[in-house]
Design an enzyme around this catalytic site. Structure first.
Site, PDB file in Angstrom:
ATOM      1  N   SER A  12       0.845  -1.202   0.000  1.00 11.88           N
ATOM      2  CA  SER A  12       0.000   0.000   0.000  1.00 11.88           C
ATOM      3  C   SER A  12       0.873   1.242   0.000  1.00 11.88           C
ATOM      4  O   SER A  12       2.102   1.171   0.143  1.00 11.88           O
ATOM      5  CB  SER A  12      -0.925   0.022   1.229  1.00 11.88           C
ATOM      6  OG  SER A  12      -0.163   0.112   2.429  1.00 11.88           O
ATOM      7  N   GLY A  15       5.060   2.452  -0.662  1.00 14.48           N
ATOM      8  CA  GLY A  15       5.725   1.261  -1.189  1.00 14.48           C
ATOM      9  C   GLY A  15       5.125   0.791  -2.498  1.00 14.48           C
ATOM     10  O   GLY A  15       5.850   0.482  -3.452  1.00 14.48           O
ATOM     11  N   TYR A 146       6.308   7.032  18.047  1.00 11.72           N
ATOM     12  CA  TYR A 146       6.570   6.913  16.611  1.00 11.72           C
ATOM     13  C   TYR A 146       7.757   7.778  16.207  1.00 11.72           C
ATOM     14  O   TYR A 146       8.686   7.314  15.526  1.00 11.72           O
ATOM     15  CB  TYR A 146       5.326   7.317  15.819  1.00 11.72           C
ATOM     16  CG  TYR A 146       5.571   7.552  14.350  1.00 11.72           C
ATOM     17  CD1 TYR A 146       5.763   6.485  13.475  1.00 11.72           C
ATOM     18  CD2 TYR A 146       5.619   8.848  13.822  1.00 11.72           C
ATOM     19  CE1 TYR A 146       5.991   6.692  12.121  1.00 11.72           C
ATOM     20  CE2 TYR A 146       5.852   9.067  12.482  1.00 11.72           C
ATOM     21  CZ  TYR A 146       6.036   7.992  11.631  1.00 11.72           C
ATOM     22  OH  TYR A 146       6.269   8.205  10.297  1.00 11.72           O
TER      23      TYR A 146
END
Length: 273
Positions: A12, A15, A146
């Protein structure tokens, strides 16, 4: 002879767009993902292969490297793109969630690099491209876990930039800003904050800002990032960092030229916190 590229996380977003972009440019492409049997958009042909690779499974990484070399004889570029984002206050994240963020975004990249390095060193050539984020250069509220995983990847990449040049290997970092992908959907792991009601209003303000159409209007496309990856793969330069997107360039300009205090103050005012 066409050059060959391996891309992780190609099911998805960035990529998949990169796999399509390089294939259209005449490259041999290995698009890797956890469940290639479920892929419907990318089609295998003589220049496109779909292989299984889970960055949390070292055996699948090793097998993907072997199959990629067998398919095309030589790998010229390896793109570490697989990743996702954890969202929420630190204390709401479980140990498992926090460690998994690092296992995928950081340690998984290390395992992939270790797997492809013998091939690149034997060839005295190769390009490693790590997709980080503008969030690897600065932080946003509730994305601390993150952001820290991407900060770590930035540091690793900078160190490898020095260490691998002696073998003819280039290391590049792609730093996208906001991108129109499913990052905020299936690629986002939201911490359960039910036991921390003191964050409720704060989290609501942040979530509303991130879902505001005005906030997303300057987001770039996966195809734009794919173009930046292509530039990094083909420019034959030793440049380390490639910002991708208008907002990424604006954020970094503020951070670099006005300092972190100014940039973080601007972020606070913009977020309304």
């Amino acid at each position: 002879m066409s050059k060959a590229i391996v891309i992780t996380g190609a099911s998805s977003g960035i990529g998949k767009a990169a796999a399509t972009f390089f294939h259209q440019k005449g490259w041999n492409v290995v698009a890797t993902m956890r469940n290639p049997e479920k892929e419907t958009d990318l089609k295998e042909d003589e220049r496109m292969k779909l292989f299984k690779l889970d960055v949390m499974d070292k055996s699948s990484i090793a097998e993907a490297v072997q199959k990629s070399i067998a398919a095309f004889g030589k790998i010229d570029v390896w793109v570490n793109n697989a990743g996702y984002g954890a969202f929420g206050p630190l204390e709401a994240g479980t140990d498992e969630q926090i460690r998994r963020q690092y296992d995928v975004n950081f340690f998984g990249v290390i395992d992939c690099i270790k797997a492809i390095l013998p091939h690149f060193k034997a060839n005295r050539a190769g390009v490693i491209i790590n997709v980080t984020s503008i969030g690897g250069l600065l932080t946003l509220p509730l994305f601390g876990v993150y952001n820290s995983s991407k900060f770590a990847l930035e540091g690793l990449s900078e160190g490898l930039w020095f260490d691998l040049q002696q073998f003819g290997i280039k290391v590049k970092v792609i730093e996208p800003g906001g991108i129109k992908t499913d990052f905020a959907g299936r690629s986002l792991d939201q911490f359960d904050q039910s036991e921390f009601p003191e964050y409720e209003n704060y989290s609501k303000i942040i979530a509303e800002k991130f879902t505001d159409p005005d906030y997303a209007k300057n987001f770039g496309s996966p195809e734009m990032v794919a173009g930046v990856i292509y530039t990094a793969a083909t420019d034959n330069k030793t440049t380390l960092r490639y910002l991708a997107g208008k907002d990424a360039k604006q954020f970094w300009f503020l951070r670099r030229w006005f300092g972190y205090k100014f940039q973080m103050g601007m972020a606070k005012r913009y977020m309304g916190i």
